[in-house]
Scaffold this motif. Structure first.
Motif, PDB file in Angstrom:
ATOM      1  N   TYR A 126       0.808  -1.213   0.000  1.00  0.00           N
ATOM      2  CA  TYR A 126       0.000   0.000   0.000  1.00  0.00           C
ATOM      3  C   TYR A 126       0.845   1.268   0.000  1.00  0.00           C
ATOM      4  O   TYR A 126       0.392   2.319  -0.449  1.00  0.00           O
ATOM      5  N   LYS A 127       2.071   1.178   0.497  1.00  0.00           N
ATOM      6  CA  LYS A 127       2.954   2.349   0.429  1.00  0.00           C
ATOM      7  C   LYS A 127       3.295   2.648  -1.023  1.00  0.00           C
ATOM      8  O   LYS A 127       3.258   3.803  -1.462  1.00  0.00           O
ATOM      9  N   GLN A 128       3.621   1.595  -1.782  1.00  0.00           N
ATOM     10  CA  GLN A 128       3.898   1.783  -3.205  1.00  0.00           C
ATOM     11  C   GLN A 128       2.668   2.311  -3.932  1.00  0.00           C
ATOM     12  O   GLN A 128       2.774   3.180  -4.806  1.00  0.00           O
ATOM     13  N   LEU A 129       1.488   1.778  -3.575  1.00  0.00           N
ATOM     14  CA  LEU A 129       0.245   2.244  -4.192  1.00  0.00           C
ATOM     15  C   LEU A 129       0.023   3.721  -3.887  1.00  0.00           C
ATOM     16  O   LEU A 129      -0.418   4.488  -4.755  1.00  0.00           O
ATOM     17  N   HIS A 130       0.358   4.133  -2.671  1.00  0.00           N
ATOM     18  CA  HIS A 130       0.183   5.542  -2.290  1.00  0.00           C
ATOM     19  C   HIS A 130       1.117   6.438  -3.088  1.00  0.00           C
ATOM     20  O   HIS A 130       0.730   7.527  -3.547  1.00  0.00           O
ATOM     21  N   TYR A 131       2.362   5.996  -3.282  1.00  0.00           N
ATOM     22  CA  TYR A 131       3.296   6.784  -4.087  1.00  0.00           C
ATOM     23  C   TYR A 131       2.774   6.914  -5.512  1.00  0.00           C
ATOM     24  O   TYR A 131       2.793   8.008  -6.106  1.00  0.00           O
ATOM     25  N   PHE A 132       2.350   5.814  -6.085  1.00  0.00           N
ATOM     26  CA  PHE A 132       1.788   5.841  -7.439  1.00  0.00           C
ATOM     27  C   PHE A 132       0.602   6.791  -7.510  1.00  0.00           C
ATOM     28  O   PHE A 132       0.484   7.602  -8.439  1.00  0.00           O
ATOM     29  N   TRP A 133      -0.298   6.713  -6.533  1.00  0.00           N
ATOM     30  CA  TRP A 133      -1.513   7.538  -6.507  1.00  0.00           C
ATOM     31  C   TRP A 133      -1.162   9.015  -6.442  1.00  0.00           C
ATOM     32  O   TRP A 133      -1.776   9.835  -7.118  1.00  0.00           O
ATOM     33  N   ARG A 134      -0.151   9.364  -5.627  1.00  0.00           N
ATOM     34  CA  ARG A 134       0.268  10.763  -5.521  1.00  0.00           C
ATOM     35  C   ARG A 134       0.825  11.274  -6.845  1.00  0.00           C
ATOM     36  O   ARG A 134       0.542  12.407  -7.261  1.00  0.00           O
ATOM     37  N   VAL A 135       1.616  10.444  -7.511  1.00  0.00           N
ATOM     38  CA  VAL A 135       2.161  10.857  -8.805  1.00  0.00           C
ATOM     39  C   VAL A 135       1.036  11.047  -9.819  1.00  0.00           C
ATOM     40  O   VAL A 135       1.020  12.017 -10.586  1.00  0.00           O
ATOM     41  N   PHE A 189      -8.209   4.611  -0.512  1.00  0.00           N
ATOM     42  CA  PHE A 189      -7.777   5.664   0.411  1.00  0.00           C
ATOM     43  C   PHE A 189      -8.960   6.423   1.003  1.00  0.00           C
ATOM     44  O   PHE A 189      -8.877   6.935   2.131  1.00  0.00           O
ATOM     45  N   GLN A 190     -10.085   6.473   0.272  1.00  0.00           N
ATOM     46  CA  GLN A 190     -11.297   7.056   0.841  1.00  0.00           C
ATOM     47  C   GLN A 190     -11.792   6.215   2.004  1.00  0.00           C
ATOM     48  O   GLN A 190     -12.139   6.735   3.073  1.00  0.00           O
ATOM     49  N   ILE A 191     -11.799   4.890   1.818  1.00  0.00           N
ATOM     50  CA  ILE A 191     -12.216   3.995   2.897  1.00  0.00           C
ATOM     51  C   ILE A 191     -11.258   4.115   4.080  1.00  0.00           C
ATOM     52  O   ILE A 191     -11.671   4.084   5.243  1.00  0.00           O
ATOM     53  N   GLY A 192      -9.969   4.287   3.785  1.00  0.00           N
ATOM     54  CA  GLY A 192      -8.990   4.459   4.853  1.00  0.00           C
ATOM     55  C   GLY A 192      -9.262   5.697   5.682  1.00  0.00           C
ATOM     56  O   GLY A 192      -9.171   5.664   6.918  1.00  0.00           O
ATOM     57  N   ARG A 193      -9.609   6.801   5.005  1.00  0.00           N
ATOM     58  CA  ARG A 193      -9.940   8.041   5.735  1.00  0.00           C
ATOM     59  C   ARG A 193     -11.193   7.848   6.586  1.00  0.00           C
ATOM     60  O   ARG A 193     -11.276   8.341   7.720  1.00  0.00           O
ATOM     61  N   TYR A 230      -9.280   2.406  -8.302  1.00  0.00           N
ATOM     62  CA  TYR A 230      -9.279   1.546  -7.113  1.00  0.00           C
ATOM     63  C   TYR A 230      -8.585   2.249  -5.949  1.00  0.00           C
ATOM     64  O   TYR A 230      -9.027   2.168  -4.801  1.00  0.00           O
ATOM     65  N   ALA A 231      -7.485   2.935  -6.237  1.00  0.00           N
ATOM     66  CA  ALA A 231      -6.747   3.635  -5.177  1.00  0.00           C
ATOM     67  C   ALA A 231      -7.598   4.729  -4.553  1.00  0.00           C
ATOM     68  O   ALA A 231      -7.559   4.945  -3.330  1.00  0.00           O
ATOM     69  N   ASP A 232      -8.370   5.444  -5.381  1.00  0.00           N
ATOM     70  CA  ASP A 232      -9.274   6.479  -4.854  1.00  0.00           C
ATOM     71  C   ASP A 232     -10.197   5.876  -3.796  1.00  0.00           C
ATOM     72  O   ASP A 232     -10.389   6.445  -2.713  1.00  0.00           O
TER      73      ASP A 232
END
Length: 304
Positions: free
Chosen positions: A4-13, A73-77, A68-70
């Protein structure tokens, strides 16, 4: 397993459109982010970005991954917010969505048994359009939807519609208008000022057919998605309006309106829609039991 850290980096980019801008926001070296995205692409077996000159563009797989990442991370918030604001020890959090076409008083009668159940329940209730409520049910943002129609199969949402009961519909008006409209009902409705629920209400089609079968064409002066607003206009004497028979006492006391006559054969049916095939949540079980044994029993006996 997905990192998920890699997914977060990808999502930010993907959101910033640049590794450099994402690195600045995350306070990391651009090389670190680029390396982590490369590792994620290897794990997924596909490229997520492609070069377009100096810019990065999402591939088709990248577009899918962002969607999917959207959601992830929405569910995470939401998880973080829910845990931080969790109810007191022993309370059961019960999140309900009520379709905006369901009368407020009907929603109250349906939901009240949840608070009177043996378990301590903290009710979180919100009103919205059915489509948005179904979407929130699909991602488990809410536990139950109260609606006037079952869950449409074409939405692709995994859920089950549990019938709570049906209520016979009658026409109401303030006393002066009611007195002049009772004689010769239902033909007396021909040309009479009429307030109707909007097209989003399930019973709208049944009412239209009923009026047509009786060869009655009222003067429609207003259409309302909010049934409480429709009744408020009715209280002002603007027109005749339909509502369930079982709410007659409340409508009389709150809106000074009386029954003119009943639309025999026209019912409003109410559903509890959940992700459970068999009802297990104690609050939902309390709602279902009370609806079938207390709320709709008198109306069903009258209608039969």
């Amino acid at each position: 397993m997905l990192n998920y850290k890699q997914l977060h980096y990808f999502w930010r980019v993907a959101k910033t459109g640049s590794i450099a801008r994402a690195a600045e926001q995350l306070r990391l070296a651009p090389q670190t982010i680029s390396s982590q995205i490369g590792t994620l692409e290897q794990a997924l077996g596909t490229e997520l970005f492609r070069r377009a000159g100096r810019r990065l563009e999402l591939t088709a797989a990248g577009e899918l991954a962002v969607s999917y990442a959207d959601e992830i991370f929405q569910i995470g918030r939401e998880l973080e917010e829910t845990v931080r604001n969790r109810p007191a020890r022993g309370d059961i959090l019960f999140r309900v969505g009520v379709a905006d076409v369901v009368p407020k008083s009907m929603a109250y009668h349906l939901l009240a048994p949840a608070l009177g159940s043996a378990d301590r329940v903290r009710l979180i209730c919100r009103e919205d359009k059915l489509e948005r409520l179904f979407a929130e049910l699909a991602i488990h943002k809410i536990d139950l939807v109260i609606a006037d129609r079952p869950l449409p199969s074409q939405l692709g949402v995994k859920g089950y519609s549990h019938t709570l009961g049906r209520a016979l519909i009658a026409f109401y008006a303030v006393r002066k208008l009611a007195q002049t409209s009772r004689k010769g009902f239902p033909q007396s409705l021909h040309g009479a000022p009429m307030l109707l629920p909007g097209d989003g209400a399930a019973m709208r089609g049944a009412l239209t057919r009923w009026l047509g079968e009786h060869q009655v064409e009222p003067q429609i002066v207003g259409e309302f998605d909010d049934s409480a607003l429709m009744k408020a206009f009715g209280k002002a004497g603007t027109g005749i309006f339909p509502a369930p028979v079982i709410l007659a006492d409340e409508i009389r006391s709150q809106y000074d309106a009386e029954i003119i006559g009943r639309a025999d054969g026209v019912f409003a049916t109410y559903f509890a829609i959940s992700v459970e095939r068999k009802l297990m949540h104690p609050a939902v079980v309390a709602i279902s039991n009370a609806a079938k044994s207390e709320l709709f029993i008198a109306d069903n006996a009258t209608a039969g």
